[in-house]
Write an enzyme that holds these catalytic residues in place. Structure first.
Site, PDB file in Angstrom:
ATOM      1  N   GLU A 761      88.529 -73.425 -36.683  1.00  0.00           N
ATOM      2  CA  GLU A 761      87.617 -74.704 -36.900  1.00  0.00           C
ATOM      3  C   GLU A 761      88.539 -75.940 -36.599  1.00  0.00           C
ATOM      4  O   GLU A 761      89.651 -76.170 -37.000  1.00  0.00           O
ATOM      5  CB  GLU A 761      87.532 -74.701 -38.525  1.00  0.00           C
ATOM      6  CG  GLU A 761      86.390 -73.791 -39.155  1.00  0.00           C
ATOM      7  CD  GLU A 761      84.972 -74.071 -38.714  1.00  0.00           C
ATOM      8  OE1 GLU A 761      84.768 -75.185 -38.036  1.00  0.00           O
ATOM      9  OE2 GLU A 761      84.251 -72.898 -38.630  1.00  0.00           O
ATOM     10  N   CYS A 795      87.715 -83.266 -41.677  1.00  0.00           N
ATOM     11  CA  CYS A 795      87.223 -82.958 -40.073  1.00  0.00           C
ATOM     12  C   CYS A 795      85.688 -83.356 -40.014  1.00  0.00           C
ATOM     13  O   CYS A 795      85.243 -83.740 -39.047  1.00  0.00           O
ATOM     14  CB  CYS A 795      87.276 -81.667 -39.603  1.00  0.00           C
ATOM     15  SG  CYS A 795      87.383 -80.467 -40.974  1.00  0.00           S
TER      16      CYS A 795
END
Ligand SMILES: Cc1cc2nc3c(=O)[nH]c(=O)nc-3n(C[C@H](O)[C@H](O)[C@H](O)COP(=O)(O)OP(=O)(O)OC[C@H]3O[C@@H](n4cnc5c(N)ncnc54)[C@H](O)[C@@H]3O)c2cc1C
Length: 1004
Positions: A761, A795
Site C-alpha cells: 500500500e 495516505c
C-alpha cells in the site's frame, strides 16, 4: 376514580374541545399554492419521490443560473416527471437547460420555493421579522425569534452570529417599546414577562464545540454567550438556549447551568433551556435540573419538545453501533412527553413549563394535569412553530392560553435546511399534524393515551423498552460488525482515556527487547522512541535488530512453518479472535500509547485500535470462509479440488501513521493464512508494536510463528526483503521505498525456490472536487477533516481540493477561516485537532514544501504552531496549477493545494492528473455528475459527499490503483487470498467402472 383516570378523562374532554374549535381549514403546510398539494401528497405516498423532492429543495438555493435549475430539475425528476405541473413537464421534455423556456421554468420554481419557505420562515431580514411579529401579536400570539445560519465552521462566523444576536436584541427592544401591551401574552401568573424573546444555538457560538473537550468548549461558549445574556438582561428580553443533537446535550446543559450560576445571572429569571422527550436520558436530566434550580434559587423556563433530530440520531447511532439515545416507537416518546410535562407542572415554581408541541393530545394532557394540580392561570405556556398548526394556535388563544410562536428568520440558503426538516417532520407517518389534517384520523384515535398504545404493544417491548427496531434484527447483522468507536460525548469514555494516559505515563522510558522464537533478546543498539508532542519525553527504548537477528528470525520462521501451516484454519482464526478480545480489554491503554508515541489525537487513536480489532475479526472470519477446499465441478468419476496453502515466510513492514491497525492487519492476514510472520514495525512506533507482540504472546500464539524485529528499514528491512527464504512481503509506506522493495523482491538469487509476492500500500495525492452546487457547510467540513485530521499524515488525506470557479472564492474564504479555527496542540489534549508531525525529519520535509508553496501559489493561510513538538501549522495555498510540485508530490503533512476548475470536466481531468490513484472525493448534489464521477474518477476509494479519510474494515475496503499500491484492498474480501497460493488436486475416482456418488471435502 384514580387521579390518573381523572386526568385522562379531562384530557379527552379538553382535546375534543380543541378539535371542535379548529377552523375547518388545514394548517398551511398542507395548502400550498403551486408547489402543490399533489406534490406533497405524492411525497407522502412514495418515499423515492419524497427523497428527490426534498433533495431538490435542499440544493435549490445554491443554483445561481436558470440553466442550473433546469438541469437539476431534469436530473432529479427524470423518473418522476408526472408529478410536476404539465407546463414544467413540457419544458423539461423539450427544452434544453439553456433555453429561454428553461429559464422561465427555473424562475417560477425558485419563486414558488421561496413562497414555500416563507410559510415556515418569518422573513429574510430583521425588518421582515418585525413585520411578522406584529402580525403575530395582532393574533394574540407571542414570539421567540431564531436566527437561521449556516453551520458555524469558524470563529469568524461564530463572532458574526453573536453580533447578529446582540443587534437583534437591541433593535427588537427598541421596537417593542411601541407595542400595545397585551395581557394574555405579556404576563404570566406572576406578573409581566419580557416581550422580546430569542432562541440561540450554542454550536453557532463556537466553531469547535465538541464534547470531547468540555472544559475548552464550555469556556469558549460562555465567553460568547455572556454578552448575549447581559444585553438581554439590560434590554429586558428573554433567552432560550435551543437543544440540538444528542452529542451536544450534556455540554449544553453544563454551559447553561454554569453561566446561570454566575453572580451576574444568578437572580435573573428570564432564561430557558430545552429538554427533548425522545431521549431516554431526559427524565434523569430533568431531575438533575430540578435539584440544580433549587440550589440556584431562581427559576428558569423549560421548553419541553419531542425533539427535531430523530432520523439523524437513529441513523448515526446505527452507523456507529452505539446505543440508540432516542426511543424507537412514537408512543414511547409520547408517553415520556406526558410524564415529563407532569413533572414540570408539579414543579412550576422552579421550572416554568413551556409545552412546545402541535400535538393536541399532549396539549390537552398538559392542560388537564395543570388543572388537576391547581396551577394558577397562565403558569403554563404553549409554544408552536411558525407556519405550523395555525388553527391549533388560534384555538388555544380562544381558550385564553398564552401561545408563543417560534419564528426563525434569515436568508433562504441556510433556511432550506430548516425547511427540509419541517417538511420531513410534517410528511412523516408519525406526525400528529399529518394524521389529523391529511389522514383525517378519528378524533378519539388522535386523543388516545400513549399508555394504551403501550398496552397494545408486545409484552417484550413494554417490559424491556425497544433498543432494537425490527429491521435491525435482520440476518445481515449476524455478520461482521465494526468495533464501535468510543463516544467521547460520554464522560465515562473520556475518563477511561484520561486514566489510561495517566497509567501509560508511568510506564514511559521502559526497555523493550526483540522477541525471536519466544525469547526476549536485548541488543546493544537501540531505537529511542520519542513523544512527537514533547520530544524530550522518551516513550521507550527498543532493542534494534541487526543482520544476525534478522537471519535468526528467518530460520525460526522456517522451522515454525510446517506446524503452523498444518494447524487447522479454525485454530489459527481462534488466535486472532482471542487477540481481538485482549485488545478490547486494553483498548483505552492501547489508544493512550498511540497518543504518546504516534501523536494521535484521542479520537484518531481510539479509531486505530478499533480498526486493529476489526482486522483480527474480519480476517479470522474470512479465513473460515476460504479454508474449505472447493470442489470445482460435479462430474462422476473425477474429483477436482481447489484449495489454498500459505506462501511461506512472511515479512511485514509497517508504517507509523496507523501504528496498531496497519501492523495488526498485515500481520493477522499473513498469520491466519498459515504464514509465520517477521514483524518489522516503523522506527517511530516500535513500542506500540511491542504491545501487539505482548497481546499475541498472551493468547498463546506458538513461539516462532511471530517474531518482533524492530530495526532500521535500510538495514534489516532490506536484508529480509532480499532473503532467498522469504516468500512474501507485506509493506505499507512511501512510494519510493515500496518501489525499491518491489524491485529487490523481484530479483531471484542462486538456490532460491520461489518468486516473492509483494503486497504494498503506497502513497497518494488525493483530490476532492467541490462542485458548484455542493453543500458548502459539508464540503468545507469534509475538506478540513480530510486534509488536516492527524495533521495530514494519512495516505488517504486530501492534499488537493479542486473547486469549480463559481464557488471558488466563497469556498476558499470559509475553508481558510475554518482551518484557522482548528485547535493545534499536543495530542494528549482532548480538543486537539492538529497534532504535531511524527518527527523532526517529517517536520523539515513539510517545511520545505511550505517554502515551495510560496513560489507555486498564493499562500492564503499559514498557521502559528506551538514551539515545543514537531509542529507545522496548516498551510493553504490557493490558485495552484495542476502541474505544480505541491499538486503532484505526496507531502504527508498539513499542506493543502487549492485548484480552480472552469467546469466539471476540467475538475475531473485535474483530479486524474497524477500517477497516484488512492482516494478521491466529490461534493456535489447533481445526480448526473455524481454518476460521472463514479465512472470516471478511477481511484481506489472514491467518496461522495463525505470526507475521504476514515475507511472502515469491511465497509470501505482500502487500497489504491496506479502508483498507489500493488494488490487488493485491506479489509476486503480479496485481501487474504494474496497471502496464499491456490493448488488444485485432481483425482480419478473411477475404479473398474465404479464411481462413488458423492465426494467428501478436505480442508487444508
Ligand atoms: C416552539 C418550539 C421549539 C422547538 N425547539 C426545539 C429544540 O430546541 N430542539 C429540538 O430538538 N426540537 C425543537 N422543536 C421541535 C420539536 O422537537 C418537534 O420536532 C416538533 O415540535 C414536532 O413534534 P410535535 O410534538 O409537534 O408533534 P408529533 O407529530 O406528535 O411528534 C413528532 C415527533 O415525534 C418524535 N418521533 C417521531 N417518530 C418517532 C418514533 N418512531 N419514535 C420515537 N419518537 C418519534 C420526533 O421527535 C418527531 O419530531 C421545537 C418545537 C417547537 C414547537
Amino acid at each position: 376514580m384514580a387521579l390518573s383516570d381523572q386526568i385522562e378523562q379531562q384530557t379527552r374532554t379538553i382535546g375534543r374541545e380543541i378539535f371542535a374549535r379548529l377552523k375547518t381549514e388545514s394548517p398551511s403546510v398542507f395548502h400550498l399554492a403551486w408547489w402543490d398539494e399533489k406534490i406533497l401528497d405524492w411525497c407522502m405516498r412514495d418515499e423515492t419521490v419524497k427523497v428527490q423532492m426534498f433533495r431538490f429543495i435542499d440544493v435549490l438555493p445554491m443554483l445561481k443560473t436558470g440553466e442550473q435549475v433546469a438541469r437539476h430539475l431534469q436530473e432529479y425528476f427524470l423518473d418522476h416527471k408526472e408529478i410536476l405541473p404539465l407546463v414544467v413537464q413540457w419544458g423539461l421534455n423539450f427544452a434544453s437547460p439553456r433555453s429561454a423556456a428553461a429559464r422561465a421554468i427555473a424562475l417560477a420554481v425558485r419563486r414558488n420555493a421561496s413562497r414555500m419557505a416563507q410559510r415556515f420562515i418569518a422573513g429574510a431580514t430583521p425588518a421582515e421579522a418585525l413585520t411578522a411579529i406584529r402580525k403575530l401579536r395582532r393574533q394574540s400570539l407571542a414570539f421567540t425569534l431564531d436566527l437561521l445560519g449556516e453551520a458555524t465552521l469558524s470563529e469568524e462566523e461564530a463572532a458574526a452570529y453573536q453580533q447578529r444576536y446582540l443587534d437583534l436584541l437591541t433593535s427588537l427592544a427598541a421596537a417593542a417599546s411601541s407595542w400595545e401591551p397585551m395581557e394574555v401574552i405579556d404576563t404570566d401568573h406572576a406578573g409581566p414577562i419580557p416581550r422580546v424573546n430569542v432562541s440561540v444555538k450554542l454550536t453557532a457560538l463556537y466553531s469547535q464545540f465538541d464534547a470531547i473537550d468540555p472544559e475548552r468548549s464550555t469556556a469558549w461558549v460562555k465567553e460568547r454567550l455572556r454578552p448575549i445574556l447581559r444585553t438581554a438582561r439590560e434590554v429586558g428580553a428573554f433567552v432560550t438556549v435551543d437543544m440540538e443533537q444528542y452529542r451536544y446535550k450534556d455540554l449544553t446543559l453544563r454551559v447553561c447551568k454554569e453561566i446561570l450560576e454566575e453572580d451576574e445571572f444568578r437572580a435573573w429569571p428570564h432564561a430557558g433551556i430545552v429538554l427533548q422527550a425522545y431521549l431516554r436520558e431526559t427524565e434523569q436530566d430533568l431531575h438533575d435540573l430540578l435539584a440544580w434550580v433549587k440550589t440556584r434559587g431562581t427559576p428558569i423556563s423549560v421548553r419541553l419538545v419531542r425533539g427535531a433530530y430523530w432520523d439523524y440520531e437513529t441513523v448515526i447511532a446505527r452507523q456507529r453501533h452505539w446505543p440508540l439515545p432516542v426511543f424507537i416507537r412514537k408512543w414511547e416518546t409520547d408517553l415520556n412527553f406526558e410524564r415529563l410535562a407532569t413533572v414540570l407542572l408539579e414543579h412550576y415554581q422552579f421550572v416554568r413549563p413551556a409545552i412546545a408541541t402541535h400535538n393536541i393530545r399532549s396539549i390537552a394532557q398538559a392542560l388537564a394535569a395543570s388543572r388537576r394540580l391547581g396551577l394558577p392561570e397562565r403558569a403554563i405556556e404553549f409554544q408552536m412553530l411558525y407556519g405550523m398548526g395555525d388553527a391549533i394556535k388560534a384555538a388555544l388563544v380562544q381558550l385564553g392560553q398564552r401561545v408563543r410562536v417560534y419564528a426563525p428568520f434569515g436568508e433562504l440558503l441556510p433556511g432550506m435546511g430548516y425547511l427540509v426538516r419541517r417538511l420531513l417532520e410534517n410528511t412523516s407517518n408519525d406526525s400528529f399534524l399529518r394524521q389529523s389534517f391529511v389522514e383525517h384520523a378519528a378524533v378519539d384515535e388522535l386523543l388516545r393515551s400513549p399508555f394504551d398504545s403501550a398496552q397494545d404493544s408486545p409484552e417484550e417491548e413494554r417490559v424491556n423498552g425497544s433498543d432494537t427496531p425490527a429491521d435491525d434484527r435482520s440476518p445481515a447483522h449476524d455478520g461482521f460488525r465494526n468495533e464501535p468507536e468510543l463516544d467521547f460525548a460520554q464522560e465515562e469514555n473520556r475518563r477511561r482515556l484520561r486514566e489510561a494516559l495517566g497509567q501509560v505515563r508511568q510506564q514511559l522510558g521502559r526497555i523493550y527487547p526483540l522477541v525471536i522464537n519466544g525469547q526476549e533478546i536485548t541488543t546493544s543498539a537501540e531505537i529511542v522512541s520519542r513523544n512527537p508532542s514533547h520530544p524530550d519525553e522518551i516513550v521507550g527504548r527498543v532493542a534494534r535488530a541487526g543482520l544476525a537477528e534478522a537471519e535468526r528470525s528467518v530460520t525460526t520462521a522456517l522451522q515454525a512453518l510446517p506446524t503452523w501451516r498444518a494447524t487447522p484454519a479454525a485454530e489459527r482464526a481462534d488466535f486472532l479472535c482471542r487477540a481481538a478480545a485482549a485488545m478490547r480489554a486494553h483498548r483505552a491503554e492501547l489508544a493512550a500509547w498511540e497518543v504518546v508515541e504516534a501523536g494521535k489525537p484521542w479520537r484518531e487513536a481510539d479509531a486505530d485500535v478499533c480498526e486493529a480489532i476489526d482486522y483480527l475479526i474480519y480476517y479470522g472470519r474470512d479465513m473460515l470462509r476460504l479454508a474449505p477446499a472447493r470442489q470445482l465441478d460435479d462430474l462422476p468419476g473425477e474429483v477436482n479440488l481447489y484449495l489454498y496453502q500459505p506462501r511461506g515466510v512472511a515479512v511485514v513492514i509497517a508504517p507509523w501513521n496507523f501504528p496498531l491497525a496497519i501492523l495488526t492487519g498485515m500481520t493477522a492476514a499473513a498469520l491466519v493464512a498459515g504464514n509465520p510472520v517477521i514483524m518489522k514495525p516503523a522506527e517511530q512506533t516500535p513500542v506500540i508494536a511491542a504491545k501487539l507482540m505482548e497481546i499475541f504472546r498472551s493468547v498463546g500464539l506458538p513461539a516462532g510463528v511471530l517474531t518482533y524485529l524492530p530495526g532500521l528499514g535500510e538495514e534489516v528491512g532490506e536484508y529480509l526483503v532480499t532473503h532467498p527464504r522469504v516468500n512474501l512481503i507485506a509493506f505499507t509506506g512511501s512510494l519510493v521505498v515500496g518501489l525499491r522493495i518491489n524491485a529487490l523482491a523481484a530479483q531471484t538469487t542462486e538456490g532460491q525456490r520461489g518468486i516473492k509476492k509483494v503486497i504494498a500500500e503506497l502513497g497518494g495525492k488525493n483530490a476532492l472536487i467541490v462542485d458548484d452546487d455542493a453543500d458548502l457547510d459539508e464540503a468545507v467540513q469534509g475538506t478540513v477533516a480530510s486534509a488536516f485530521g492527524y495533521a495530514g499524515q494519512k495516505c488517504s488525506a486530501c492534499s488537493r481540493v479542486i473547486v469549480l470557479e463559481q464557488v471558488y472564492d466563497l469556498f476558499l474564504k470559509r475553508l481558510v477561516e475554518a482551518t484557522r479555527s482548528l485547535h493545534l496542540g499536543p495530542a494528549e489534549e482532548p480538543g486537539t485537532f492538529v497534532p504535531p508531525l511524527i518527527d523532526d525529519e517529517a517536520q523539515q520535509k513539510v517545511q520545505r514544501y511550505s517554502d515551495i508553496s510560496k513560489r507555486e501559489g498564493r499562500v492564503v493561510l499559514e498557521t502559528e504552531a506551538p514551539a515545543e513538538g514537531y509542529f507545522v501549522g496548516p498551510v493553504i495555498v490557493a490558485d495552484v496549477s495542476p502541474q505544480a510540485t505541491i499538486a503532484q508530490e505526496e507531502i504527508f503533512g498539513p499542506v493543502l493545494a487549492v485548484l480552480k476548475a472552469r467546469d466539471f470536466d476540467e475538475a475531473l481531468e485535474i483530479a486524474l492528473s497524477t500517477p497516484y490513484a488512492l482516494t478521491g472525493g466529490l461534493y456535489s448534489r447533481s445526480p448526473a455528475r455524481i454518476e460521472r464521477a463514479r465512472q470516471a474518477l478511477r481511484v481506489g476509494n472514491l467518496y461522495i459527499n463525505r470526507k475521504i479519510t476514515g475507511a472502515l474494515v469491511g465497509r470501505q475496503p482500502f487500497g489504491g490503483l496506479g502508483l498507489s499500491g500493488i494488490g487488493s484492498k485491506a479489509g476486503g474480501p480479496d485481501y487474504l487470498v494474496q497471502f496464499m497460493e491456490p493448488r488444485v488436486i485432481t483425482e480419478n475416482a473411477l475404479r473398474r467402472g465404479f464411481a462413488p456418488k458423492s465426494h467428501s471435502r478436505n480442508s487444508p
